[in-house]
Design an enzyme around this catalytic site. Structure first.
Site: not given
Ligand code: XMP
Length: 561
Positions: A103, A130-131, A217, A219, A275, A417
């Site tokens: 963040g 991180c944060y 990070h 991710e 979708d 998605k």
């Protein structure tokens, strides 16, 4: 082993520590307890569910949806929740661990967001990113200070504690992606540094009670072994079983839809996009003829699109479909309109009218099915989503009839998605439908610059058809987020045979992207571009020049209007 359930009392559970009101001593107590002899305990399964979930508490990082995606890719259900979510909302999901996201704040600032007390009191594993790592450090009694310089970009991480479950199967030195200004000066009691980089002695910290912090990070794609770190966290640290599969999702959803709808009636706006197609098929599997789909042909579709959609859903899947030919209605209303936002507004409004008229004809209807996806849900609940300047108003045809007093049925609400595509596959939808590139609600109207007319749409359809055909032949369709033609309102001089021509300029757009928030123009091979250009100019009357759009997003957008 003490197997106590995290059970903060109701008024306590929502206790959020901020740097202003935090009783650091409280957390020091917790820290001592956690660092002490007590065993880690986990809650029992929530009633009625063989669920397990990892909860990502959102501190506002731009990457936090990616964390949830990575965890789900590892077949563990994961939800992103505002950092101040009360425990009562989390408990039913049967959390197996928490991830505190990155963040933009600094933990030592006034009112900096911190983690609710239950994160530590639950004794569940925690991974701060991180944060999030700084939050853990601050709350458990360590010290965070402003770094002398920001560390941004690649770094090489060296593992010093090879036995840590977090590093199982990792190489001893691996590249990680850093993006931080603050740094840890002193770890909380009971913590050890288990990996380091040249600039960060505390690249990864952890204690004996399964609380970890990562300075980088995991991710993002720039941390190549990041997926494995997250996977290790959910399996080896949190003990997850990994039951989040689309097969399980389909069978659970069908049961839930049956229960929710009972003998009620459902309508759905079928557009032919992934979708709405998956929503329709899933609901059809659950309740069959109680579902009616309304397919509105607004005259702004690609060539053969309407026929193809109707063929699949009506003929192959045997669904109840009302096909509305509203081509003239839409084109009449678009006469003389050149402003892109006006076009969007008109198309949105007309769609509601047509849809409501058709729904009225059906008689009593109880539910409106919509293809709302998880990122839309997150957008609407995030405590950090700032009201940024409106660039384009994206009318999503599935989401329009707000006036209708129907109950909403949104079975894809918790899916990304890529998961929706897998559900489509699971349901047996044709590959071609499952892997369809996104197509905007206002359709070709926003790819036909200036006034939209039947003639211009026909020219655009011709060019677009050739482009798609060549892209598919080159096996590039799935790799591209979107590929399409734009008919500009520029005309230029050309020569064909011995004749002067004065025709339209068509632009080809092909982009790669993960989520349409950012996009890069695709480096299509020159010979493919040459073939596309040749064929368009030779086969489509009215176009005598083709250009390739080589701008990324930002600074451009994907669509031209
Ligand atoms: P932009 O052009 O904003 O597009 O970079 C991002 C993504 O959104 C799609 N798009 C729309 N979708 N209604 C929609 O349903 C719209 O008005 C609209 N405008 C853009 C675009 O195709 C891309 O995938």
């Amino acid at each position: 082993m003490v197997n106590e359930k995290p059970n903060p009392s109701p008024d306590e559970s929502h206790r959020i520590a901020t740097t202003d009101d935090i009783e650091v001593s409280t957390y020091l107590e917790i820290a001592r307890e956690i660092g002490g002899e007590q065993s880690v305990s986990a809650p029992e399964a929530a009633p009625g569910a063989e669920r397990e979930a990892i909860i990502v508490l959102d501190f506002g990082s731009q990457y936090n949806l990616l964390i949830a995606r990575r965890v789900r890719e590892a077949q563990v259900y994961c939800e992103l929740m505002p950092h101040d979510t009360p425990w009562e909302k989390i408990a039913p999901l049967n959390p197996r661990g928490f991830i505190l996201s990155g963040g933009p704040a600094s933990v030592y600032e006034k009112n900096a967001p911190l983690a609710p007390a239950y994160v530590y009191e639950s004794h569940l594993p925690v991974l701060g990113i991180c944060y999030g790592m700084q939050v853990i450090t601050k709350q458990l009694g360590g010290k965070v200070t402003p770094g002398t310089r920001r560390e941004y970009g690649h770094a090489v991480m060296h593992i010093s504690e090879e036995e840590s479950p977090l590093f199982s199967g990792l190489t001893e030195s691996t590249t990680v992606w850093m993006s931080h200004g603050d740094k840890i000066e002193q770890m909380p009691p009971g913590f050890e540094a288990i990996a380091y980089t040249e600039n960060s002695p505390y690249a990864v910290i952890g204690n004996k009670k399964n609380i970890y912090g990562l300075q980088f990070h995991p991710e993002v794609a720039h941390t190549p072994e990041g997926r494995n770190i997250l996977k290790n966290f959910v399996y080896k640290v949190c003990g997850c079983k990994g039951n989040w599969t689309m097969g399980n999702f389909v069978s659970e959803s069908i049961g839930r839809i049956k229960e929710q709808v009972g003998d009620g009636k459902v309508i759905n706006a079928l557009s032919g996009g992934v979708d709405s197609s998956v929503v329709a098929t899933l609901i059809h599997h659950a309740i069959g003829d109680q579902l009616t789909c309304i397919f509105v042909n607004n005259g702004l579709l690609r060539r053969e699109e309407a026929d193809r959609t109707l063929k699949v859903f009506k003929n192959n899947l045997g669904m109840n479909i009302i096909h509305v030919d509203a081509i003239d209605r839409f084109l009449n209303r678009l006469k003389g309109v050149t402003d892109p936002e006006r076009k969007r507004k008109i198309i949105g409004e007309e769609f509601i009218r047509v849809f409501e008229e058709e729904a009225d004809k059906i008689g009593k209807v109880d539910f409106l099915a919509q293809g709302t996806l998880y990122p839309d849900v997150i957008e609407s609940v995030s405590s950090f989503s700032n009201v940024s300047a409106k660039i384009k108003s994206h009318h999503n045809v599935g989401g329009l009839p707000a006036r209708m007093t129907l109950k909403l049925l949104e079975p894809l609400r918790y899916l990304f998605k890529d998961e929706v595509r897998l559900v489509g596959k699971e349901l047996g939808l044709p590959e071609e439908m499952v892997w369809r590139q996104p197509f905007p609600g206002p359709g070709l109207a926003i790819r036909c610059i200036g006034e939209v007319t039947k003639e211009k749409l026909e020219i655009l359809r011709g060019a677009d058809f050739i482009l798609m055909n060549e892209i598919k032949k080159a096996n590039l369709y799935r790799q591209l987020w979107q590929s399409f033609c734009v008919l500009t309102d520029v005309r230029s001089v050309g020569v064909m045979g011995d004749f002067r021509t004065y025709g339209y300029l068509a632009a080809v757009r092909a982009v790669t992207s993960d989520d349409a928030m950012t996009a890069d123009w695709a480096r299509l091979p020159y010979d493919l571009l040459a073939r596309i250009s040749n064929r368009i100019v030779n086969e489509v009357d009215g176009i005598n020049r083709v250009v390739y759009d080589i701008t990324s997003k930002p600074p451009s957008t994907i669509e031209w209007e």
